[in-house]
Design an enzyme around this catalytic site. Structure first.
Site, mmCIF file in Angstrom:
data_model
loop_
_atom_site.group_PDB
_atom_site.id
_atom_site.type_symbol
_atom_site.label_atom_id
_atom_site.label_comp_id
_atom_site.label_asym_id
_atom_site.label_seq_id
_atom_site.Cartn_x
_atom_site.Cartn_y
_atom_site.Cartn_z
ATOM 1 N N PRO A 102 0.818 -1.216 0.000
ATOM 2 C CA PRO A 102 0.000 0.000 0.000
ATOM 3 C C PRO A 102 0.850 1.263 0.000
ATOM 4 O O PRO A 102 1.854 1.325 0.695
ATOM 5 C CB PRO A 102 -0.797 -0.119 1.290
ATOM 6 N N ASP A 149 -1.830 2.784 3.414
ATOM 7 C CA ASP A 149 -0.981 2.843 4.579
ATOM 8 C C ASP A 149 -1.337 4.145 5.291
ATOM 9 O O ASP A 149 -1.210 5.205 4.701
ATOM 10 C CB ASP A 149 0.474 2.898 4.076
ATOM 11 N N TRP A 207 5.946 -0.704 9.841
ATOM 12 C CA TRP A 207 6.387 -1.791 8.958
ATOM 13 C C TRP A 207 5.885 -3.142 9.447
ATOM 14 O O TRP A 207 5.771 -4.090 8.679
ATOM 15 C CB TRP A 207 7.920 -1.824 8.848
ATOM 16 N N GLN A 242 12.510 -1.501 -1.673
ATOM 17 C CA GLN A 242 11.674 -2.324 -0.802
ATOM 18 C C GLN A 242 12.287 -3.689 -0.502
ATOM 19 O O GLN A 242 11.755 -4.426 0.314
ATOM 20 C CB GLN A 242 10.285 -2.515 -1.423
ATOM 21 N N TRP A 298 9.835 -3.499 2.650
ATOM 22 C CA TRP A 298 8.593 -4.280 2.679
ATOM 23 C C TRP A 298 8.825 -5.764 2.410
ATOM 24 O O TRP A 298 8.294 -6.613 3.117
ATOM 25 C CB TRP A 298 7.584 -3.701 1.670
ATOM 26 N N LYS A 305 18.467 12.103 -10.643
ATOM 27 C CA LYS A 305 17.221 11.890 -9.927
ATOM 28 C C LYS A 305 16.159 12.858 -10.461
ATOM 29 O O LYS A 305 16.461 14.011 -10.739
ATOM 30 C CB LYS A 305 17.496 12.179 -8.442
ATOM 31 N N LYS A 357 12.006 18.484 -9.589
ATOM 32 C CA LYS A 357 11.361 19.660 -10.159
ATOM 33 C C LYS A 357 12.387 20.734 -10.448
ATOM 34 O O LYS A 357 12.334 21.423 -11.463
ATOM 35 C CB LYS A 357 10.309 20.195 -9.189
#
Ligand SMILES: [Zn+2]
Length: 1021
Positions: A83, A122, A574, A610, A614, A647, A650
């Site tokens: 999520p 989440d 987590w 992740q 996760w 990266k 903006k």
């Protein structure tokens, strides 16, 4: 060719039949009334048009729901969605994972699986709290409970989390991802939290959870520890300039005496100082020890009458300063670190920290690569320091509060980072610092609020990862990782080096830790862990609507005469994410069978960050609870970078808003590019607008073929006769009735494509699954259709023409099935336009196509002849002779087996004759006879007339009157010689070799052929 006047309805550009205002779905319905599907040219829609329309079409027809519901529950394919955080905003990275999370489930759905896809949010943890605090204008944790009541704070947090997330839904729809938003679970749901309690208690009962103290990274603004994984995941290291301080610690009298004696100094009472190095001078107030390495070489040096000890290897560099440079004559003695171990020194700031403090210890972690080879130890503020202190009974001084303010000493009331440089300067002025330099280095910062982190000993609750490490590595063996190297690489390393998991956070908005404590009559601490709301009710008689803090804090109970109160910590969010596979089903309170029958999950996908987060937490919780891996297949994506490789940012202006990209080049093109890029191999990938444009252009070959097909089908009145309704959308393979070698070839190529895509998708290798797609489109468009063009021109209704229509229709329709998981919009649009809904209302409700027969020999032959064509073209280009110019002879080494090489080569290379087997390599007779030259001129004339027809706005089947005028004798001769050919190819009913001036209905265009003037004039006949 017959001009056909169609009176019945057909597809319009908006996908509706004949009359406006109907959606594509209604069309499907209407078509069912007619037996055959008819086609009309010029019906192609722009991508942005059909993509936006199909989103609504699928919603109106509940196509996604149907695609799930039509599959059996006992044939489930389980997808876990990681999520996103509810207040986050969708970005390129979200789209990337969404595309993967869509393509794989769509594919498995087509393979007959029931793939439920439920969105999750989440809601807990620091991001939510930071978000709330910004809205409430709260500066630090101390404001909660003073400026704002905890109750108001929590209510505010929840209120913010109940936002609909409509921005997400729009973006997810736009990229074509199917997911159930309405049934989305939230980690703050009462049921979800109860499952998390259950999991915690299970682990506690298994002896896998303990309370302890460890040095952890700690955010002073949020007043809570931050896990290493959190810092590592987002790489929240930032470049800081910190003081690099060389601090002088004076040995005490006895210790100085010992070293002086060892060095045979004249004055055995000489004062000797150890030069220690630190970049966190704020920790010096809490110093209780010094560490050296007994195996390192140290030196005693004398400088301006003072004695210093420093590592041999670092001495020159450490001691160098403006007014001093070490020379050999300053070195009095070399000696091993073991001589220092056990000595004592004077407290730096005059405060004696008591028993066991201010001694020199050996530590393996001390090295002589950097600094001075002598380490200052503040055990509360360093992991190594803490371990050394625990092992040796060194006292631990905590002189700061939870927010990082000194609670004692000279800087009491000041914040550590605020005074870090000031501490160094003050000590320098007092003459206990040799020098201060400044270094720029990478230092961990809070990934949420960017506050510089400190290391801090902190009482916490841990999960014993060490105890299940081996089992976790074993269970990793059951997981299919893509790319594969992550399995024994990054993931295995993460498991191998993982510390015990700090599960507790000193915060508010999260699942409360289900731990209650009491004190026995004998003064012993008692712990009661609760695993369900019912259990808590049984003990306390209380039930809550909401088990968040502060309400859950108020629940107390008495057990065996002891009063229990909840500890005020909450769980690391987590732990919630890791519990998602079962907590989303409120297991084990509900859905026991559903969860247990479908565990482990089949598929997850996220970006590489992740792996340590996760993926790791899912695995940890799952092995802890169920002794099993949590998921069976995983795709790890890389990170998308901006168009300059940096990266996306903006401020760099190095990326285009994804919505603009999708509107301009189609969502399908973006999907296709991402899915076939190295980012699917967990590598970084610079997303460039021109690459999206390039994919869009290549995918447009599909529409070019579609245009070609409908153009001729409408003129010829060719109709598709679908298989009997209700045949499960099975298209009939026309192989048996299409003997033409081109048809056989493209059908073999199609079947080959189906097999290849299928094979790679089974292995979760999407880039390789997509690899053959564009080459196939190129083959179909630039070889099959191009070489078949004449078959469609033939007048009449002969069998070969019918076969060509059937084959092209079949190939394009099947192609829509193959493309469905990857470019779902294009696939749907193509499918509906070609089948009129007669095979079902959506391509996404069909099964994955079965691959028919592949004629390997034919594929090989065609590949060979195409190689000859390319080589021949290269020879022509080298000689500077246009393809339009006929040549006498071509020689090729190999004889064909199935394909008629001569037929193809004479046409493609424009030669009169092909000779086989006479040469080793391909060769071309480049001699230009006058006859060949005239024929070349004729071809040029035909081309010019065709372009004039176009410029005059004529239809492909319009007949013309044609006038050609030239003064050049050779050109005039060529026109005369090939009069019939020119007439035939340009649909001229009359050709006059004469000048014709422009009139109302006459189109005139001057041109040049081989340098000769030619005037082309024509008029619709
Ligand atoms: Zn923070």
């Amino acid at each position: 060719m017959t001009a056909v006047n169609k009176s019945h309805f057909f597809w319009k550009s908006d996908g509706t039949p004949g009359k406006p205002g109907l959606t594509a779905g209604e069309v499907a319905f209407i078509f069912l009334k007619e037996q055959n599907v008819k086609f009309k040219s010029g019906q192609r829609r722009k991508a942005i048009e059909y993509e936006k329309d199909l989103v609504n079409y699928w919603k109106d027809h509940k196509t996604f729901e149907k695609s799930v519901d039509m599959r059996l529950a006992d044939n489930a394919y389980v997808f876990y969605d990681g999520p996103p955080f509810i207040t986050g905003v969708p970005h390129h990275g979200t789209l990337l994972s969404s595309v993967v999370k869509d393509a794989v489930p769509r594919y498995w759905t087509m393979k007959g699986k029931r793939v439920e896809r439920v969105w999750g949010w989440d809601c807990h943890g620091l991001p939510a709290e930071v978000f709330t605090e910004q809205k409430l204008g709260i500066k630090d944790k101390r404001d909660i409970g003073t400026k704002v009541s905890l109750e108001d704070y929590i209510n505010f947090c929840r209120a913010n989390m109940v936002q609909t997330g409509s921005e997400w839904e729009d973006t997810i729809d736009r990229i074509g991802r199917w997911v159930d938003f309405k049934g989305a679970y939230k980690t703050m749901d009462k049921d979800f939290m109860e499952s998390v309690w259950w999991a915690f208690k299970q682990l506690y009962d298994k002896g896998k959870i303990y309370e302890g103290e460890k040095v952890l990274m700690y955010c002073t603004r949020d007043a809570t520890p931050i896990s290493k994984a959190e810092v590592a995941m987002d790489n929240s290291y930032e470049t800081d300039t910190d003081p690099s301080v060389y601090v002088e610690f004076r040995l005490d009298k006895a210790s100085s005496h010992k070293i002086a004696k060892l060095a045979k100094l004249e004055d055995e009472n000489s004062k000797i100082k150890l030069l220690a190095w630190t970049t966190t001078p704020w920790t010096l107030n809490a110093n209780t020890a010094i560490a050296v390495n007994k195996d390192i070489e140290y030196v005693l040096v004398v400088i301006f009458g003072d004695y210093y000890v420093v590592a041999r290897k670092l001495a020159e560099k450490a001691l160098r300063r403006d007014n001093y440079q070490l020379t050999d004559s300053d070195i009095i003695m070399d000696f091993p670190g073991s001589e220092l171990v056990g000595l004592s020194y004077e407290p730096l700031l005059g405060v004696n920290r008591g028993m066991g403090a201010h001694q020199i210890w050996h530590a393996d972690f001390v090295h002589d690569e950097e600094g001075t080879g002598i380490a200052h130890e503040a055990p509360a503020y360093g992991e190594d320091d803490y371990t050394l202190a625990k092992a040796n009974g060194i006292p631990l001084v905590i002189d700061t509060d939870d927010e990082g303010y000194y609670t004692e000493g000279e800087w009491q009331g000041r914040q550590i980072w605020e005074v870090n440089k000031e501490v160094a300067k003050t000590l320098h002025e007092r003459g206990v610092v040799w020098k201060i330099e400044y270094i720029r280095h990478e230092y961990p910062h809070c990934h949420r609020c960017h506050t510089k982190l400190m290391y801090r000993a902190h009482p916490s609750w841990f999960m014993d990862v060490d105890g299940q490490r081996r089992e976790m590595l074993e269970q990793n063996g059951n997981i299919n990782w893509f790319p594969e190297h992550i399995k024994q690489g990054r993931f295995a390393h993460t498991v191998e080096s993982a510390p015990d998991w700090n599960l507790s956070r000193d915060r508010f908005w999260a699942t409360a830790m289900p731990v209650w404590k009491g004190t026995s009559a004998e003064g012993k601490e008692l712990v009661k862990v609760i695993g369900s709301y019912a259990e808590l009710k049984e003990l306390s008689g209380r039930e809550l609507d909401d088990y968040h803090r502060p309400w859950v804090d108020d629940i107390t109970f008495e057990l065996d005469g002891v009063e229990y109160k909840r500890i005020d910590k909450v769980l690391d969010c987590w732990f919630e994410s890791g519990s998602m596979p079962f907590a989303q089903f409120h297991y084990p309170f509900e859905n026991v069978e559903k969860f247990e029958n479908n565990f482990p999950g089949d598929f997850i996908a996220e970006y590489v960050g992740q792996v340590r987060a996760w993926f790791y937490y899912l695995h940890t919780v799952s092995v802890g609870l169920f002794d099993k891996n949590s998921f069976s297949n995983v795709i790890v994506t890389g990170t998308l970078a901006g168009n300059d490789g940096r990266k996306m940012s903006k401020s760099f202006g190095n990326y285009t808003d994804p919505n603009i990209l999708m509107d301009e080049f189609s969502a399908d093109a973006l999907r296709f590019l991402l899915l076939s890029s190295p980012v699917l191999n967990a590598e970084d990938f610079a997303l460039k607008e021109k690459d999206v444009a390039d994919v869009q252009r290549k995918l447009a070959m599909v529409w070019n073929m579609y245009d070609f097909f409908t153009l001729y089908a409408s003129v010829d009145g060719w109709e598709w006769n679908p298989p009997v309704a209700g045949q499960d959308g099975k298209l009939e393979d026309p192989s048996a009735e299409c003997p033409n070698v081109l048809d056989q070839w493209i059908l073999s190529r199609l079947h080959q494509l189906i097999t290849e895509v299928d094979g790679h998708m089974q292995a979760y290798d999407i880039p390789n699954a997509l690899k053959p797609v564009l080459p196939f489109l190129d083959d179909a468009s630039n070889w099959y259709v191009r070489r078949s063009r004449k078959r469609f021109w033939k007048s009449g209704d002969d069998a070969d023409k019918q076969a060509a229509y059937r084959t092209l229709h079949y190939v394009l329709t099947k192609l829509s099935l193959v493309l469905a998981p990857f470019t779902p919009f294009l696939a749907e649009e193509l499918f509906l336009k070609l089948t009129g809904g007669k095979l079902g209302e959506s391509v996404h409700l069909l099964d994955w196509p079965e691959a028919g027969h592949v004629n390997e020999l034919l594929l090989k032959d065609m590949a060979a002849v195409r190689t000859y064509v390319n080589e021949g073209l290269a020879l022509r280009a080298k000689a500077g002779i246009k393809v339009r110019q006929p040549l006498a002879k071509l020689s090729v080494p190999q004889v064909s087996q199935v394909v008629d090489f001569a037929d193809i080569l004479t046409e493609e290379l424009n030669v009169k004759e092909v000779e086989f087997g006479a040469t080793e390599a391909i060769s071309l007779d480049l001699t230009l006879t006058p006859e060949l030259k005239r024929e070349g001129m004729m071809r040029e004339v035909v081309r010019l007339v065709q372009s004039a027809r176009k410029a005059a706005g004529l239809q492909v089947d319009d007949r013309i009157h044609l006038w050609l005028h030239t003064e050049a004798a050779e050109l005039a001769k060529a026109i005369d010689e090939y009069k019939d050919a020119i007439k035939g190819e340009t649909l001229a009913t009359e050709l006059l070799h004469a000048a014709k001036s422009a009139g109302d209905d006459v189109f005139v265009q001057p041109a040049k052929v081989e340098g000769h003037e030619l005037v082309v004039a024509l008029r619709k006949a």
